[in-house]
Design an enzyme around this catalytic site. Structure first.
Site, short mmCIF file in Angstrom:
data_model
loop_
_atom_site.label_atom_id
_atom_site.label_comp_id
_atom_site.label_asym_id
_atom_site.label_seq_id
_atom_site.Cartn_x
_atom_site.Cartn_y
_atom_site.Cartn_z
N GLY A 17 0.87 -1.18 0.00
CA GLY A 17 0.00 0.00 0.00
C GLY A 17 0.91 1.23 0.00
N ASN B 84 -3.19 2.96 -10.08
CA ASN B 84 -3.61 2.20 -8.89
C ASN B 84 -3.66 0.72 -9.27
OD1 ASN B 84 -4.54 2.22 -6.09
ND2 ASN B 84 -6.53 1.64 -6.87
N LYS C 151 1.48 11.52 -3.15
CA LYS C 151 1.33 10.48 -4.18
C LYS C 151 1.28 11.09 -5.58
CE LYS C 151 -0.76 7.26 -1.03
NZ LYS C 151 -2.02 6.77 -0.48
N GLY D 171 0.85 4.36 0.97
CA GLY D 171 1.09 5.16 2.17
C GLY D 171 1.97 4.42 3.17
N ASP E 177 -1.56 4.91 -6.21
CA ASP E 177 -0.11 4.76 -6.03
C ASP E 177 0.61 5.95 -6.62
OD1 ASP E 177 -0.99 1.83 -5.70
OD2 ASP E 177 1.11 1.89 -5.10
N CYS F 166 -9.12 -3.12 -4.36
CA CYS F 166 -7.84 -3.29 -3.69
C CYS F 166 -7.96 -2.92 -2.21
CB CYS F 166 -6.71 -2.51 -4.35
SG CYS F 166 -5.07 -3.09 -3.81
C1 RUB Z 1 -1.97 -1.24 -3.26
C2 RUB Z 1 -2.88 -0.31 -3.99
C3 RUB Z 1 -3.58 0.73 -3.19
C4 RUB Z 1 -2.74 2.02 -3.21
C5 RUB Z 1 -3.27 3.06 -2.22
O1 RUB Z 1 -1.24 -2.09 -4.12
O2 RUB Z 1 -3.01 -0.35 -5.19
O3 RUB Z 1 -4.84 1.03 -3.74
O4 RUB Z 1 -1.40 1.74 -2.87
O5 RUB Z 1 -3.20 2.55 -0.93
P1 RUB Z 1 -0.24 -3.15 -3.48
P2 RUB Z 1 -3.08 3.49 0.37
O6 RUB Z 1 -1.03 -4.03 -2.59
O7 RUB Z 1 0.35 -3.86 -4.65
O8 RUB Z 1 0.82 -2.37 -2.72
O9 RUB Z 1 -4.26 4.39 0.34
O10 RUB Z 1 -3.10 2.53 1.51
O11 RUB Z 1 -1.79 4.23 0.26
#
Ligand code: RUB
Length: 321
Positions: free
Chosen positions: A17, A205, A231, A19, A195, A126
Site C-alpha cells: 500500500g 492504482n 502520491k 502510504g 499509487d 484493492c
Molecule cells: C496497493 C494499492 C492501493 C494504493 C493506495 O497495491 O493499489 O490502492 O497503494 O493505498 P499493493 P493506500 O497491494 O500492490 O501495494 O491508500 O493505503 O496508500
C-alpha cells in the site's frame, strides 16, 4: 528496523500500500540516521544515506509515494555542515513525514466522508488505507452505507479490505474482480486509492482500477480517488511516465501448471492507469480537487514547478557541452 530488512518486506509485499510503503521507508531512513558509523564524518553519513535511499526506492517502482517520501526525508541533509546537524535533520524530517502522512489520511477521511451520502452503496477495489478511511468515517458519522469490495487477483488484497470493513461493522459484499460490471448499477459511488497521480490527473492504482472506473463512467457512477499529496508525481511534468510494476508469473499461475503450457506466457502487471476523464474527484488532505488540477498540488504542496525542471535542464545541458 534495518534498511535492508524494510526493503525486503516491501519487495515481498509484507509491507504494502503506497502510504504504508512511504512511512516504512521514512522510518528506515530515520533508524539508519541513528546508526553508528564506521567513520564518523559528514561525507560518510551523506553517502550512506544516499545508498540507503537507493535500496529503498529500488524495491517497488510504481508507488511515487516512495521516492517522494525519500526525497522529503533526505532534504534534511541540505545545508547541514556537521554530522550531528545532518543526523538531526534526517531524523526530524522522517518523523515529521510519518506524522503528516497519518494526519493526511485523517483529513482525507473527513473530506471524503462528506462526499458519501446516507444510504450510499460504495464500491472499492484493492486495499487502500485512504479510501477505507473515507468509508469508515462516513459510517462513524452515522450514515447508513453498504460496500462492494473486489477480490483483487492475484494477491487478494480484498481479503484485508473486507476484514477491516467487517471489523468496523459495515455491511459488505465480496465479489470477484470480473463481477464489477454486473453490479455497477447497484453502486452510487466508487472510492479507490492511488499509487501515483500524474500531472494530467491520471491515476495509477491496482490493476483493474481502470476497468472499474470505465464501468462506473459508462453507468454514470462517480469515481472518487483518495490520495495524499505525496502520491502526486512531480516528474510527470516533464513527460516522465510512471513505471508499471510487472510481478512474478507464479503469483498468477503455479510453475507446475505453467511447465505443462509451453506456448503460454503469463503477464502480471500490478497496476494500471485510469485516465482523468473517468475520475470525478481526487480527495487530498489539502482538499478535494478535479483531476485536472493535479499540477497545482505538485507545485504548491510538493514544491515542484516547471521552472525547477527548466533550471535542472539548463545545468545538465551546460554540463554536456
Ligand atoms: C496497493 C494499492 C492501493 C494504493 C493506495 O497495491 O493499489 O490502492 O497503494 O493505498 P499493493 P493506500 O497491494 O500492490 O501495494 O491508500 O493505503 O496508500
Amino acid at each position: 528496523m534495518l534498511v535492508t530488512e524494510t526493503a525486503d518486506k516491501i519487495k515481498r509485499m509484507e509491507i504494502r500500500g503506497a502510504g504504508r510503503i512511504a512511512r516504512a521507508a521514512a522510518q528506515a531512513l530515520r533508524d539508519c540516521a541513528e546508526f553508528p558509523l564506521s567513520k564518523n564524518d559528514l561525507g560518510t553519513f551523506r553517502s550512506g544515506m544516499q545508498r540507503a535511499a537507493q535500496v529503498l526506492v529500488a524495491t517497488r517502482p510504481t508507488a511515487v509515494s516512495l521516492p517522494n517520501a525519500v526525497h522529503i526525508v533526505l532534504a534534511g541533509l541540505e545545508g547541514a555542515t556537521t554530522l550531528d546537524s545532518a543526523r538531526e535533520g534526517v531524523i526530524r524530517r522522517a518523523e515529521a513525514f510519518i506524522d503528516s502522512s497519518r494526519h493526511a489520511v485523517e483529513q482525507i477521511a473527513r473530506i471524503g466522508a462528506r462526499h458519501i451520502a446516507d444510504g450510499d452503496t460504495i464500491l472499492t477495489h484493492c486495499n487502500s488505507e485512504a479510501a477505507l478511511a473515507c468509508i469508515i468515517q462516513a459510517h462513524r458519522d452515522g450514515k447508513s452505507i453498504e460496500v462492494f469490495a473486489t477480490e483483487v487477483r492475484p494477491r487478494n488484497q480484498g481479503l484485508v479490505t473486507i476484514r477491516t470493513l467487517n471489523d468496523a461493522g459495515i455491511k459488505t459484499n465480496f465479489i470477484v474482480d470480473s463481477a464489477v460490471r454486473s453490479f455497477i448499477n447497484d453502486i452510487d459511488l466508487v472510492i479507490v486509492g492511488a499509487d501515483a497521480v500524474t500531472v494530467n490527473g491520471a491515476v495509477v492504482n491496482k490493476i483493474g482500477t481502470s476497468q472499474v472506473a470505465h464501468s462506473a463512467s459508462e453507468a454514470r457512477v462517480n469515481v472518487l480517488v483518495a490520495a495524499e499529496t505525496y502520491k502526486f508525481a512531480p516528474r510527470t511534468i516533464i513527460g516522465e511516465l510512471i513505471e508499471i510494476e510487472e510481478r512474478p508469473p507464479q503469483e498468477v499461475l503455479p510453475d507446475e501448471i505453467a511447465r505443462t503450457l509451453p506456448h503460454v506466457t503469463v503477464r502480471n502487471p500490478a497496476f494500471d492507469v485510469t485516465p482523468a476523464d473517468y475520475i470525478d474527484l481526487i480527495v487530498t488532505e489539502a482538499g478535494a480537487i478535479p483531476p485536472q488540477m493535479a499540477y497545482v498540488i505538485i507545485r504548491e504542496y510538493l514544491g515542484w514547478g516547471i521552472e525547477e525542471f527548466h533550471k535542472a535542464f539548463e545545468i545538465n545541458t551546460r554540463h554536456e557541452e
